[in-house]
Design an enzyme around this catalytic site. Structure first.
Site, mmCIF file in Angstrom:
data_model
loop_
_atom_site.group_PDB
_atom_site.id
_atom_site.type_symbol
_atom_site.label_atom_id
_atom_site.label_comp_id
_atom_site.label_asym_id
_atom_site.label_seq_id
_atom_site.Cartn_x
_atom_site.Cartn_y
_atom_site.Cartn_z
ATOM 1 N N ASP A 18 30.332 32.820 32.786
ATOM 2 C CA ASP A 18 29.921 34.122 32.263
ATOM 3 C C ASP A 18 29.321 33.973 30.873
ATOM 4 O OD1 ASP A 18 30.911 35.739 34.470
ATOM 5 O OD2 ASP A 18 32.911 35.207 33.762
ATOM 6 N N ASP A 25 30.835 26.674 31.051
ATOM 7 C CA ASP A 25 31.412 27.992 31.316
ATOM 8 C C ASP A 25 30.407 28.776 32.157
ATOM 9 O OD1 ASP A 25 33.124 30.337 30.957
ATOM 10 O OD2 ASP A 25 31.561 31.040 29.600
#
Length: 253
Positions: A22, A20
């Site tokens: 963020d 991922d």
């Protein structure tokens, strides 16, 4: 003489890694939370008896890791606010779910122009070690700004593949906790999900990794609290670290 760090055994048990963006690679979760607060508080002010958006609890529970429209819909539903869905082209505002999502994106984009987004050093170290070990890895994010953030940090060329929010919309991929974003990243790496790992800090993201049948789901708890770790495990994390750099080991000659 100290040896260079290497991936821990748990990562060497898989053949590819999907990260991922963020909160895992870039320190952008706080900027997203602040942008959501600006958008939601404008909407909440139009409804009596509503408390402001909480940038920690509300963000983590309702919007973290989700596509903008899905996050907006989830939070508004949690507050009992029923807005029409609207259209993806709705301008920023408070009258539809898409308008609230657009207002959030407008606020986040404005922050990108004024406040540079930092990266997490531990994750960057891990990326370089994985590259040296010839373990392919991809970035996957519901945010349409993910590729821009990785390029601005000088990290984009490290990745074999990037599946961001723009790609998700083009391919009509459903948002997390559906695993489609991650499984598309694994497909581009040429490695089945069962032989791949997901590294994710959002509850919706670890749930997506589990639903997608990934061989290893690593939860990242930046709060480094028992409560945060427990929540990630409940949603599907096989193990929880406070920073992806914890997945490195080192030794001495």
């Amino acid at each position: 003489m100290a040896r260079a760090p290497s991936p821990a055994a748990v990562l060497l048990s898989v053949h590819a890694v999907v990260f991922d963006t963020d909160g895992v690679i870039t320190d952008s979760a706080r900027a997203h939370a602040a942008a959501w607060k600006e958008a939601f508080d404008a909407c909440l002010a139009r409804h009596e008896g509503q408390q402001p958006f909480d940038e920690e609890d509300d963000y983590r529970r309702h919007v973290d890791g989700k596509a903008r429209k899905d996050g907006a819909a989830a939070f508004l539903a949690a507050r009992g606010i029923d807005l029409p869905e609207g259209d993806p082209d709705d301008p920023p505002g408070t009258g539809t779910v898409w308008a609230v999502a657009a207002r959030k994106d407008q606020a986040f984009t404005r922050r990108l122009r004024t406040d540079p987004i930092a990266v997490w050093p531990g994750t960057v170290r891990l990326l370089h070690v994985l590259r040296d070990a010839r373990v392919p890895f991809a970035a996957a994010s519901a945010s349409r700004h993910a590729t821009e953030l990785l390029a601005g940090a000088g990290l984009l060329d490290l990745f074999t593949a990037v599946v961001d929010g723009n790609e998700a919309r083009r391919l009509e991929l459903p948002g997390k906790p559906d695993p489609a974003l991650f499984t598309e990243a694994a497909r581009r790496l040429g490695v089945p999900p069962g032989d791949s790992a997901v590294v994710e800090d959002a509850l919706a993201g670890v749930e997506a990794g589990r639903r997608g049948g990934f061989g290893l789901v690593v939860g990242v708890d930046r709060t480094d609290t028992p409560e945060g770790a427990a929540a990630l495990r409940r949603h599907g994390a096989d193990l929880v670290v406070s920073d992806p750099g914890d997945l490195l080991i080192s030794g001495a000659n």
